[in-house]
Design an enzyme around this catalytic site. Structure first.
Site, mmCIF file in Angstrom:
data_model
loop_
_atom_site.group_PDB
_atom_site.id
_atom_site.type_symbol
_atom_site.label_atom_id
_atom_site.label_comp_id
_atom_site.label_asym_id
_atom_site.label_seq_id
_atom_site.Cartn_x
_atom_site.Cartn_y
_atom_site.Cartn_z
ATOM 1 N N GLU A 1 66.447 30.078 54.699
ATOM 2 C CA GLU A 1 67.650 30.779 55.145
ATOM 3 C C GLU A 1 68.421 31.345 53.958
ATOM 4 O O GLU A 1 68.968 32.443 54.022
ATOM 5 C CB GLU A 1 68.570 29.835 55.949
ATOM 6 C CG GLU A 1 67.960 29.245 57.210
ATOM 7 C CD GLU A 1 67.767 30.251 58.342
ATOM 8 O OE1 GLU A 1 68.082 31.442 58.153
ATOM 9 O OE2 GLU A 1 67.280 29.838 59.412
ATOM 10 N N GLU B 1 66.494 40.365 67.498
ATOM 11 C CA GLU B 1 65.092 40.792 67.553
ATOM 12 C C GLU B 1 64.828 41.947 68.521
ATOM 13 O O GLU B 1 64.035 42.846 68.228
ATOM 14 C CB GLU B 1 64.171 39.610 67.874
ATOM 15 C CG GLU B 1 64.085 38.569 66.756
ATOM 16 C CD GLU B 1 65.306 37.652 66.679
ATOM 17 O OE1 GLU B 1 66.059 37.571 67.678
ATOM 18 O OE2 GLU B 1 65.526 37.025 65.611
ATOM 19 N N ASP C 1 57.268 32.810 63.675
ATOM 20 C CA ASP C 1 57.530 34.247 63.766
ATOM 21 C C ASP C 1 57.315 35.070 62.496
ATOM 22 O O ASP C 1 56.422 35.924 62.414
ATOM 23 C CB ASP C 1 58.947 34.477 64.309
ATOM 24 C CG ASP C 1 60.036 33.664 63.598
ATOM 25 O OD1 ASP C 1 59.727 32.954 62.637
ATOM 26 O OD2 ASP C 1 61.213 33.750 64.012
ATOM 27 N N ARG D 1 68.863 35.405 53.599
ATOM 28 C CA ARG D 1 70.228 35.907 53.828
ATOM 29 C C ARG D 1 70.952 36.201 52.520
ATOM 30 O O ARG D 1 71.504 37.286 52.343
ATOM 31 C CB ARG D 1 71.045 34.906 54.652
ATOM 32 C CG ARG D 1 70.415 34.623 55.995
ATOM 33 C CD ARG D 1 71.309 33.769 56.862
ATOM 34 N NE ARG D 1 70.555 33.184 57.958
ATOM 35 C CZ ARG D 1 71.041 32.918 59.149
ATOM 36 N NH1 ARG D 1 72.296 33.158 59.423
ATOM 37 N NH2 ARG D 1 70.286 32.385 60.084
HETATM 38 C C1 DMJ Z 1 67.646 35.573 61.391
HETATM 39 O O1 DMJ Z 1 68.096 34.737 60.419
HETATM 40 C C2 DMJ Z 1 66.319 36.169 61.025
HETATM 41 O O2 DMJ Z 1 66.072 37.290 61.803
HETATM 42 C C3 DMJ Z 1 65.202 35.178 61.162
HETATM 43 O O3 DMJ Z 1 63.956 35.745 60.937
HETATM 44 C C4 DMJ Z 1 65.195 34.605 62.553
HETATM 45 N N1 DMJ Z 1 66.459 34.057 62.898
HETATM 46 C C5 DMJ Z 1 67.638 34.875 62.699
HETATM 47 C C6 DMJ Z 1 67.953 35.832 63.820
HETATM 48 O O4 DMJ Z 1 67.568 35.471 65.057
#
Ligand code: DMJ
Length: 720
Positions: free
Chosen positions: A218, A545, A364, A222
């Site tokens: 994260e 998404e 994912d 981010r």
């Molecule tokens: C975000 O931090 C990113 O898109 C990550 O890949 C998945 N989770 C969140 C948004 O849903």
């Protein structure tokens, strides 16, 4: 003057010696982190109690708690709600008052009075169809509302609860979680005041030298991603996106990014090189996950590469590249069957844990970063194209099924491995896939141009069709709810036995109903009998998404319906998630309820991703063309660049003719080998990369790749 000689597309390579701080000897001219005695407000997100405070990213527990307040009873809205409700009921019973409509609900949760709300007055009147410029401005207003609410009530804090106006830190001095994640959206929207305020805060307050553990993934996507994207936009387009003359260094972002990356690298110090789930930013020591037998999430370990590679390119430091790239090799050495990887991996051994396979949480962005790594380095690393191709075929073979009775295309899960039952469930997170498939199929080119390429064929048509059908399914998740907003997870009714993608010849795959687009919401939605939103999965976290995929689908196909769907979605967000007093937008407890209950949290990805993709969807396609950039998994934009002598593919795939049965207890597959012949193109060389269109072409279940640092670029030769 920048200490990093700027090169708009490929970024500065030379790092000025004065600005070099090694990981061991750091210097923070800004001084210590801003601290307000807020230790008690540090959330458990990154610490040992992270289960409780963890917003739903990869973990997404079903009942993430709303804000926790330590206020006197009379300041706690739940208590107030209960007291007022009791008072109202008693008053009503005795005929003194009519029932209150605010702060009351059957389950006693705090709730805004959205019952009669249509579009709030600050949002303004309806925007005429097709007026995309005004619609983009409306998105900008929503961003300003959200960010200004944050500035007023929670400035400098990592979390913001827009209903209660509460705020919390994730580490004692704050990470800049919301500010840094939102930087490039502010730039694209030309919000100079907000950007100037943010830059000052970063200059004066932000330090990553904090004795606290943070989530490796994260923080990378981010914070590191946000800083790098801000660096890219401000240096590659100095006069275009919210230009500022604030006297601060041009290198503000990249210096913070480098310092942070050096700290994050501690997580990679494992026997296999697979990073641990967390890292202490001060000691730079990696920390294994407290759950899952200490294993890391596969998606988390494999969604750090775009960031580290771009930083390597910017600074000329190849260790960022090598550490991140090595993870891909370790993962691939497991030779996961048909390219579908289990969602956990042990950092010590580098082997998978369990056989749970899904493209939702924890799986994912592994798939997303395969194709994006290929695109980031201008299609010069065919190993990632080969991995993506193998994976897409694996998805079609094992995970694509159809809903009953309306034949929506479902991207399902295999929780017990590929030889066991299919679970017809889609996390909202899986909805990055329609856009990513389209991106892989055309390489970011508009469809009309891609179709004119010599290597376009039936395979590419079929892949685009799959992208379109999955897009319908994801948009259906919004239509299935009475408020037009998707839940966190959707289940599907499927056929028994399941109809699988491979049961149908090319060109004859089932399709969703033609009336899909025009049917209404909730019970009026044509897929009402196909979609199941369970109570425990019905929260909405403002996730990006689906709007992300709508953005890609619009840019690539040019079909205006995708923009229209996006606008409809935006209107639903405004209608149901805007906080009544105009201080921001909140995630929701339950999309099945009209009106829904607010969760009282504004996710940083609402600003970084969701609103950015809305804005780009309604803006001209010339902003950040898909052929020039890759967006990381947090929607931060990085430039595509060329390989050079320092940076090229440093690994090759193991031959696939021996299937490691022992690894997953799986049956060996019939092997079809493909050799990918490769050659390196150094920066400055003439050769144009292959048009992407072949991205999904001619994929085979198993590939043998000869390649590596000295060998790239793919002409595929079937050998068996
Ligand atoms: C975000 O931090 C990113 O898109 C990550 O890949 C998945 N989770 C969140 C948004 O849903």
């Amino acid at each position: 003057m920048s200490a990093y000689a700027p090169d708009p597309q490929n970024g500065p390579i030379q790092r000025h010696p004065d600005n070099w701080h090694s990981a061991q000897a750091r210097h923070h001219p800004e001084g210590p982190a801003h601290s307000n005695g807020i230790g008690d407000k540090v959330s458990g997100f990154f610490g040992s109690d992270r289960r409780e405070g963890l917003p739903m990213y990869k973990d997404k527990p079903f009942s993430y708690p709303g804000s926790r307040k330590k206020h006197p009873w009379y300041k706690q809205r739940r208590t107030v709600a209960v007291v007022l409700t009791s008072f109202a009921v008693i008053s009503w019973w005795f005929g003194i008052l009519s029932p209150l409509s605010y702060f009351t609900s059957s389950d006693g949760e705090m709730q805004a009075s959205v019952k009669e709300k249509t579009q709030t007055s600050w949002f303004g009147s309806k925007v005429p169809a097709g007026d995309w410029e005004t619609r983009a401005q409306k998105v900008k207003e929503a961003f300003k509302t959200s960010f200004n609410g944050y500035e007023k009530h929670a400035w400098g804090y990592d979390e913001f609860n827009p209903v209660s106006k509460n705020s919390r830190q994730m580490v004692p001095g704050g990470m800049g979680w919301i500010i840094v994640d939102a930087l490039d959206t502010m730039m694209l929207m030309n919000l100079t005041d907000e950007l100037a305020h943010s830059r000052q805060w970063i200059h004066q307050n932000l330090t990553y030298d904090q004795d606290h553990d943070v989530n490796t993934f994260e923080t990378t996507i981010r914070m590191l991603g946000g800083l790098l994207s801000a660096h890219y936009l401000s240096t590659a387009f100095p006069d275009m996106y919210a230009p500022l003359n604030d006297g601060l260094s041009d290198d503000l972002y990249v210096e913070k990014a480098t310092d942070l990356a050096d700290r994050l690298l501690g997580a990679y110090e494992t026997s296999s090189g697979v990073p641990l789930a967390s890292v202490n930013l001060h000691s730079m020591k990696g920390i294994p996950s407290h759950a899952d037998g200490g294993a890391s999430s596969t998606a988390e370990a494999t969604s750090l590469q775009l960031e580290m590679k771009y930083l390597a390119k910017l600074t000329g430091e190849d260790h960022y590249w090598d550490k991140a790239e090595n993870v891909m090799k370790v993962v691939d050495d497991n030779q996961a069957r048909d390219g579908l990887v289990p969602i956990f991996i042990y950092a010590d051994r580098g082997t998978f844990r369990g056989e749970n396979i899904r493209l939702g949480s924890r799986g994912d962005s592994y798939y997303e970063y395969l194709i994006k790594q290929y695109l980031q380095t201008s299609q010069q690393e065919p190993v990632y194209q080969a991995m993506w191709n193998e994976t897409l075929e694996g998805i079609k073979k094992h995970l694509i099924t159809y809903s009953s009775p309306s034949n929506f295309t479902v991207l399902a899960e295999r929780p017990s491995g590929l030889d066991h039952h299919i679970s017809p469930k889609m996390d909202h997170l899986t909805c990055f896939m329609p856009g990513t498939i389209a991106l892989a199929t055309t390489g970011g080119l508009p469809l009309v141009q891609a179709k004119a390429q010599p290597n376009w064929g039936p395979q590419q048509d079929e892949d685009m069709r799959l992208a379109e059908e999955l897009m319908n399914t994801c948009w259906g998740m919004y239509k299935a709810s009475p408020i037009g907003l998707a839940g966190e997870i959707t289940h599907f009714n499927i056929y028994d036995p399941p109809l699988m993608y491979g049961n149908f010849p090319q060109g004859e795959k089932p399709a969703s109903p033609a009336s899909f687009d025009t049917s209404g919401l909730g019970p009026e939605f044509v897929g009402h009998d196909d979609y199941i939103i369970k109570g425990g999965d019905s929260h909405n976290l403002q996730r990006p998404e689906t709007i992300e995929s709508l953005f890609y689908m619009w840019r690539i196909t040019g079909y205006e319906k995708y923009r229209n769907w996006g606008w409809e979605m935006f209107e639903s967000f405004v209608k149901w998630t805007a906080v009544e007093d105009g201080t921001g937008y909140s995630s929701l407890q339950n999309v099945l309820r009209v009106p829904p209950t607010m969760k009282d949290n504004m996710e940083s990805f609402w600003l970084a991703e969701t609103l950015k993709y809305f804005y780009l969807l309604f803006s001209p396609n010339t902003i950040l063309p898909l052929t020039d950039v890759v967006f990381n998994t947090e929607a931060h934009a990085f430039p595509r660049f060329q390989l050079n002598k320092l940076f090229s593919t440093g690994w090759e795939r193991k031959p696939r003719d021996v299937v490691p049965e022992a690894k997953q207890g799986q049956e060996p597959d019939v092997t079809v080998n493909t050799i990918i012949r490769t050659e390196v193109h150094m920066e400055g060389e003439e050769k144009t990369p292959e048009p992407v269109a072949g991205a999904a072409a001619g994929a085979t279940p198993d590939v043998l790749v000869e390649g590596g640092r000295d060998a790239v670029i793919g002409e595929e030769v079937p050998v068996g």
